[in-house]
Design an enzyme around this catalytic site. Structure first.
Site, mmCIF file in Angstrom:
data_model
loop_
_atom_site.group_PDB
_atom_site.id
_atom_site.type_symbol
_atom_site.label_atom_id
_atom_site.label_comp_id
_atom_site.label_asym_id
_atom_site.label_seq_id
_atom_site.Cartn_x
_atom_site.Cartn_y
_atom_site.Cartn_z
ATOM 1 N N TYR A 1 -0.741 -1.136 -14.446
ATOM 2 C CA TYR A 1 -0.174 -0.961 -12.869
ATOM 3 C C TYR A 1 1.017 -1.903 -12.738
ATOM 4 C CZ TYR A 1 -0.014 -0.853 -7.792
ATOM 5 O OH TYR A 1 0.566 -0.558 -6.558
ATOM 6 N N GLY B 1 4.064 11.348 -1.857
ATOM 7 C CA GLY B 1 2.797 11.070 -1.625
ATOM 8 C C GLY B 1 2.618 10.456 -0.181
ATOM 9 N N ALA B 2 3.081 11.665 0.802
ATOM 10 C CA ALA B 2 3.032 11.247 2.432
ATOM 11 C C ALA B 2 1.677 11.926 2.735
ATOM 12 C CB ALA B 2 4.052 11.931 2.881
ATOM 13 N N ASN B 3 0.699 12.244 2.143
ATOM 14 C CA ASN B 3 -0.489 12.886 2.780
ATOM 15 C C ASN B 3 -1.510 11.992 3.353
ATOM 16 O OD1 ASN B 3 -0.788 12.651 -0.152
ATOM 17 N ND2 ASN B 3 -2.729 13.351 0.139
ATOM 18 N N ILE C 1 0.172 4.619 3.097
ATOM 19 C CA ILE C 1 1.504 4.113 3.578
ATOM 20 C C ILE C 1 2.423 5.366 3.822
ATOM 21 C CG2 ILE C 1 3.631 2.727 2.822
ATOM 22 C CD1 ILE C 1 1.107 1.088 1.381
ATOM 23 N N GLY C 2 2.635 6.365 2.776
ATOM 24 C CA GLY C 2 3.441 7.388 2.728
ATOM 25 C C GLY C 2 3.157 8.377 4.104
ATOM 26 N N SER D 1 5.450 -3.183 -5.895
ATOM 27 C CA SER D 1 4.385 -3.944 -5.439
ATOM 28 C C SER D 1 4.455 -5.533 -6.206
ATOM 29 C CB SER D 1 3.020 -3.573 -6.158
ATOM 30 O OG SER D 1 2.047 -4.475 -5.867
HETATM 31 N N1 LIG Z 1 -1.999 -0.310 -0.928
HETATM 32 C C1 LIG Z 1 -1.588 -1.197 -1.023
HETATM 33 O O1 LIG Z 1 -2.128 -2.572 -1.027
HETATM 34 C C2 LIG Z 1 -0.377 -1.371 -2.105
HETATM 35 C C3 LIG Z 1 0.192 -2.437 -2.444
HETATM 36 C C4 LIG Z 1 1.340 -2.522 -3.181
HETATM 37 C C5 LIG Z 1 2.029 -1.305 -3.359
HETATM 38 N N2 LIG Z 1 1.250 -0.322 -2.932
HETATM 39 C C6 LIG Z 1 2.253 0.775 -3.444
HETATM 40 O O2 LIG Z 1 2.290 1.573 -2.039
HETATM 41 C C7 LIG Z 1 2.353 3.140 -2.230
HETATM 42 C C8 LIG Z 1 1.711 3.979 -1.476
HETATM 43 O O3 LIG Z 1 0.419 3.645 -1.990
HETATM 44 P P1 LIG Z 1 -0.833 3.674 -0.660
HETATM 45 O O4 LIG Z 1 -1.240 2.292 -0.768
HETATM 46 O O5 LIG Z 1 -0.373 4.394 0.382
HETATM 47 O O6 LIG Z 1 -2.060 4.683 -1.543
HETATM 48 P P2 LIG Z 1 -2.698 6.116 -1.500
HETATM 49 O O7 LIG Z 1 -3.240 6.028 -0.036
HETATM 50 O O8 LIG Z 1 -3.639 6.182 -2.335
HETATM 51 O O9 LIG Z 1 -1.464 7.117 -1.424
HETATM 52 C C9 LIG Z 1 -0.931 7.436 -2.795
HETATM 53 C C10 LIG Z 1 -0.295 8.618 -2.756
HETATM 54 O O10 LIG Z 1 0.469 8.863 -3.904
HETATM 55 C C11 LIG Z 1 -0.011 10.058 -4.227
HETATM 56 N N3 LIG Z 1 -0.227 10.210 -5.834
HETATM 57 C C12 LIG Z 1 -0.836 9.607 -6.604
HETATM 58 N N4 LIG Z 1 -0.786 10.219 -7.833
HETATM 59 C C13 LIG Z 1 0.081 11.190 -7.778
HETATM 60 C C14 LIG Z 1 0.609 12.073 -8.629
HETATM 61 N N5 LIG Z 1 0.076 12.044 -9.950
HETATM 62 N N6 LIG Z 1 1.340 13.054 -8.277
HETATM 63 C C15 LIG Z 1 1.834 13.099 -7.004
HETATM 64 N N7 LIG Z 1 1.432 12.200 -5.918
HETATM 65 C C16 LIG Z 1 0.461 11.106 -6.413
HETATM 66 C C17 LIG Z 1 -1.379 10.409 -3.563
HETATM 67 O O11 LIG Z 1 -1.663 11.610 -3.696
HETATM 68 P P3 LIG Z 1 -3.230 12.356 -3.496
HETATM 69 O O12 LIG Z 1 -3.580 12.123 -2.123
HETATM 70 O O13 LIG Z 1 -3.131 13.585 -3.867
HETATM 71 O O14 LIG Z 1 -3.844 11.561 -4.672
HETATM 72 C C18 LIG Z 1 -1.093 10.061 -2.278
HETATM 73 O O15 LIG Z 1 -0.369 10.537 -1.565
HETATM 74 C C19 LIG Z 1 2.052 3.162 -4.007
HETATM 75 O O16 LIG Z 1 3.195 3.323 -4.801
HETATM 76 C C20 LIG Z 1 1.394 1.973 -4.159
HETATM 77 O O17 LIG Z 1 1.489 1.593 -5.436
HETATM 78 C C21 LIG Z 1 0.175 -0.393 -2.348
#
Ligand SMILES: NC(=O)c1ccc[n+]([C@@H]2O[C@H](COP(=O)([O-])OP(=O)(O)OC[C@H]3O[C@@H](n4cnc5c(N)ncnc54)[C@H](OP(=O)(O)O)[C@@H]3O)[C@@H](O)[C@H]2O)c1
Length: 288
Positions: free
Chosen positions: A175, A18-20, A23-24, A147
């Site tokens: 979640y 999920g690095a596109n 956070i990734g 989380s």
């Molecule tokens: N943002 C917050 O406040 C927060 C808080 C606590 C924990 N987290 C955790 O931090 C991590 C990164 O999240 P983020 O906040 O950076 O969110 P984000 O911007 O939505 O990034 C999530 C990434 O996961 C990928 N993904 C989702 N479903 C997938 C699937 N079925 N197969 C493969 N890849 C998938 C997405 O790909 P697509 O672009 O293709 O959808 C995207 O690259 C997650 O584990 C999230 O639970 C985030």
């Protein structure tokens, strides 16, 4: 955490899911900047290419970032992703289980509850398939982005619900369970890997302004903003700390704000962690 360019990471290899975006994306960029070659595993080659281009521009080299197709809601795709990486016969020093979704409802291709299947089970299988390579590449690390939302899963794990469609209105209950599973997984993985030179970390990144909230109903989003959202750059800091700086002998612990943090009582339940491990193993084997 502000990792400076460190030649000791030259030649080291990281795989991050999920690095596109979010956070990734920042994590992949910063790891490449300190010397890692990074494999970015995700659902869209096109959307990941922008980050690969960004990395190559930043490190001034055309071969330090690569795309791997991965759909975490399909265990066959997870197997194909691992097989594609293993076929390259590269070492693996750092696996970052970062991808995640919140609020999307339904079931994965193999019938698991969506959040549990994507956030935990897909990463569980990916890690299993890469374990031998991680061990052979030691010292190595597995970092799992969990989380604070695991606190919502205070009633534990309803095993039957994990094989059904999402039941709660907002998907946030599920979640929370999936993020509890991330922490239990990382803790038990540390036991399995004891003495191998591979250490494991779970973490809360903070509440970060990313696309992860896209499925959360609009009426709930102001609540998130009230809590003071971090930028993705800030949100990547604890992942980077666990990847680059946390002591190897702290394996199996949970981090918040670049420090060890005690997770919920249930997230410390070693028996539950073992039960989840064994059940996850059975589920991924049954699907083969
Ligand atoms: N943002 C917050 O406040 C927060 C808080 C606590 C924990 N987290 C955790 O931090 C991590 C990164 O999240 P983020 O906040 O950076 O969110 P984000 O911007 O939505 O990034 C999530 C990434 O996961 C990928 N993904 C989702 N479903 C997938 C699937 N079925 N197969 C493969 N890849 C998938 C997405 O790909 P697509 O672009 O293709 O959808 C995207 O690259 C997650 O584990 C999230 O639970 C985030």
């Amino acid at each position: 955490m502000n990792p400076s360019v460190n030649s000791s990471y030259q030649g080291r290899v990281a795989l991050i899911t999920g690095a596109n975006v979010g956070i990734g994306r920042v994590t992949a960029l910063r790891l490449a900047e300190v010397g890692f070659t990074v494999f970015l595993a995700g659902r869209s080659a096109q959307r990941t290419q922008a980050v690969i281009d960004e990395i190559h521009a930043a490190v001034k080299s055309p071969d330090r970032a690569f795309y791997l197709p991965l759909q975490l809601d399909d265990l066959n795709s997870v197997r194909a992703c691992a097989a594609q990486f293993l076929a390259l016969e590269r070492p693996l020093h750092l696996l970052i289980n970062n991808a995640g979704m919140a609020g999307d409802k339904g079931q994965t291709r193999q019938g698991f509850e969506k959040a549990f299947g994507v956030n935990h089970l897909g990463h569980f299988l990916l890690t299993q398939l890469l374990l031998d390579t991680l061990k052979a590449s030691a010292p190595a690390r597995v970092v799992t982005v969990a989380s604070r939302a695991h606190l919502m899963a205070y009633q534990g794990v309803d095993w039957q619900a994990l094989q059904q469609t999402t039941r709660s209105l907002t998907g946030t209950v599920e979640y929370g369970v999936s993020k509890l599973a991330n922490i239990l997984f990382s803790a038990h993985l540390a036991k399995v890997l004891a003495g191998s030179g591979v250490s494991t970390y779970a973490l809360h990144p903070g509440v970060v302004d990313t696309e992860v909230w896209r499925e959360v109903p609009r009426f709930l989003r102001p609540l998130l903003r009230l809590r003071g959202l971090l930028t993705p750059e800030e949100g990547a800091q604890t992942t980077l700390y666990c990847a680059l700086q946390a002591p190897a002998n702290e394996s199996g612990l949970y981090y918040d704000k670049c420090r060890v943090k005690t997770p919920s009582r249930i997230a410390q339940d070693a028996e539950l962690a073992e039960q989840l491990w064994n059940q996850s193993l059975q589920w991924v084997k049954a699907d083969q």
